[in-house]
Design a protein around this motif. Structure first.
Motif, PDB file in Angstrom:
ATOM      1  N   ASP A   1       0.272  -6.950  13.225  1.00  0.00           N
ATOM      2  CA  ASP A   1       0.856  -5.612  13.126  1.00  0.00           C
ATOM      3  C   ASP A   1       2.277  -5.577  13.676  1.00  0.00           C
ATOM      4  OD1 ASP A   1      -1.437  -4.715  11.926  1.00  0.00           O
ATOM      5  OD2 ASP A   1      -2.298  -3.880  13.770  1.00  0.00           O
TER       6      ASP A   1
ATOM      7  N   ASN B   1      -9.820  -9.729   9.946  1.00  0.00           N
ATOM      8  CA  ASN B   1     -10.794  -8.644   9.946  1.00  0.00           C
ATOM      9  C   ASN B   1     -12.170  -9.129   9.505  1.00  0.00           C
ATOM     10  OD1 ASN B   1      -9.777  -6.008  10.851  1.00  0.00           O
ATOM     11  ND2 ASN B   1      -8.236  -6.288   9.271  1.00  0.00           N
TER      12      ASN B   1
ATOM     13  N   ARG C   1      -4.096  -4.644  -0.702  1.00  0.00           N
ATOM     14  CA  ARG C   1      -2.661  -4.466  -0.496  1.00  0.00           C
ATOM     15  C   ARG C   1      -1.902  -5.734  -0.885  1.00  0.00           C
ATOM     16  NH1 ARG C   1      -3.000  -3.187   4.417  1.00  0.00           N
ATOM     17  NH2 ARG C   1      -3.256  -0.965   4.083  1.00  0.00           N
TER      18      ARG C   1
ATOM     19  N   GLN D   1     -11.865  -2.850   6.138  1.00  0.00           N
ATOM     20  CA  GLN D   1     -10.443  -3.044   6.417  1.00  0.00           C
ATOM     21  C   GLN D   1      -9.932  -4.314   5.760  1.00  0.00           C
ATOM     22  OE1 GLN D   1      -8.169  -0.886   8.034  1.00  0.00           O
ATOM     23  NE2 GLN D   1      -6.912  -2.365   6.918  1.00  0.00           N
TER      24      GLN D   1
ATOM     25  N   ARG E   1      -4.333 -11.006   7.768  1.00  0.00           N
ATOM     26  CA  ARG E   1      -4.938  -9.776   8.292  1.00  0.00           C
ATOM     27  C   ARG E   1      -6.339  -9.602   7.700  1.00  0.00           C
ATOM     28  NH1 ARG E   1      -5.403  -4.319   9.202  1.00  0.00           N
ATOM     29  NH2 ARG E   1      -4.253  -3.603  11.027  1.00  0.00           N
ATOM     30  N   GLY E   2      -6.460  -9.877   6.408  1.00  0.00           N
ATOM     31  CA  GLY E   2      -7.763  -9.807   5.777  1.00  0.00           C
ATOM     32  C   GLY E   2      -8.742 -10.809   6.368  1.00  0.00           C
TER      33      GLY E   2
ATOM     34  N   TYR F   1      -0.357 -10.470   5.279  1.00  0.00           N
ATOM     35  CA  TYR F   1      -1.423  -9.597   4.776  1.00  0.00           C
ATOM     36  C   TYR F   1      -2.709 -10.394   4.551  1.00  0.00           C
ATOM     37  CZ  TYR F   1       1.679  -5.599   4.003  1.00  0.00           C
ATOM     38  OH  TYR F   1       2.535  -4.535   4.180  1.00  0.00           O
TER      39      TYR F   1
ATOM     40  N   ASP G   1      -6.910  -4.820   3.155  1.00  0.00           N
ATOM     41  CA  ASP G   1      -5.826  -5.793   3.363  1.00  0.00           C
ATOM     42  C   ASP G   1      -5.619  -6.657   2.124  1.00  0.00           C
ATOM     43  OD1 ASP G   1      -5.438  -4.938   5.998  1.00  0.00           O
ATOM     44  OD2 ASP G   1      -6.928  -6.340   6.775  1.00  0.00           O
TER      45      ASP G   1
END
Length: 252
Positions: free
Chosen positions: A96, A119, A152, A145, A115-116, A112, A149
């Motif tokens: 972040d 999570n 996105r 989430q 991030r996936g 990104y 991610d």
């Protein structure tokens, strides 16, 4: 009064001793080197799979030389080291931070993607699956989430090198989310809340139509319609079951 003064002095001395030891330990863990040499140490640790050491060196590098020649790459490597060392909270914090400070970086698709992955790792059900424990009833907030991610990533960078793996993982995430809905529907059936169970089954068919849970969703809907004596929707659901799962016991 003198006793109180001695007590305060003792506490102060102890605190100074602890801080001194902490500083000394930090120097012993990560020697004071030039940033290029520290970065080389971190890379060697990463390549050797020693992610704990890599994270320690990268943390020191980031703290001592926040504007060094490798500052952005240090952050990217630190995200990876945290992820591999099962430090998901730290990985997300750094992700972040990177997204906030470097939103146009050339490797933002990788961020990104990480991030996936992070999570997903925080969900915990993967480990349960490895040891044969079904925890599909566990709240899938982290998987939801992760799905966001990866979505996105695919929306912004459809041709990213990480896109194929993200798509594949999204299939697994959909299955996980569908199983959660099924677990809730089964809970409703046990408590004779048949309308709620039917609605959960419909939700699975609408949002996760190509998952392994589709057949179970139809079964729960049929059970609900049977208990409520709703013949018309039951027959419609039976036709859907017959077309998609002709060997199911409901249509034999």
């Amino acid at each position: 009064m003198k006793k109180s003064v001695r007590l305060i002095s003792a506490v102060a001395i102890s605190a100074m001793f602890i801080l001194g030891c902490s500083s000394k330990d930090d120097k012993e863990i990560v020697p004071d080197k030039a940033p290029v040499l520290l970065y080389d140490d971190a890379q060697q640790a990463l390549q050797a799979g020693n992610y704990e050491k890599a994270a320690e060196v990268l943390e020191a590098l980031d703290a001592r030389y926040p504007f060094g020649p490798h500052s952005e790459q240090v952050q990217l490597d630190l995200i990876y080291a945290y992820y591999k060392n099962d430090q998901g909270a730290q990985a997300l914090a750094n992700i972040d931070r990177f997204l906030r400070l470097s939103p146009t970086h050339k490797d933002i698709d990788y961020v990104y993607y990480m991030r996936g992955l992070t999570n997903m790792s925080l969900d915990g059900t993967f480990f349960h699956g490895l040891i044969g424990i079904d925890r599909s009833d566990r709240n899938p907030a982290y998987y939801q989430q992760a799905f966001a991610d990866f979505t996105r990533l695919l929306n912004r960078f459809p041709n990213s090198a990480y896109a194929p793996d993200a798509r594949a993982r999204m299939v697994g995430i959909k299955d996980r989310l569908a199983k959660y809905e099924i677990a809730i529907a089964e809970w409703y059936i046990k408590r004779e809340a048949y309308v709620s169970a039917i609605n959960r089954g419909k939700y699975v068919l609408e949002h996760f139509p190509n998952t392994k849970s589709s057949e179970r969703a139809l079964e729960l809907m049929l059970e609900g319609y049977t208990q409520l004596n709703l013949e018309a929707p039951k027959q419609t659901t039976l036709q859907v079951m017959k077309q998609n799962f002709p060997t199911n016991s409901w249509v034999r």
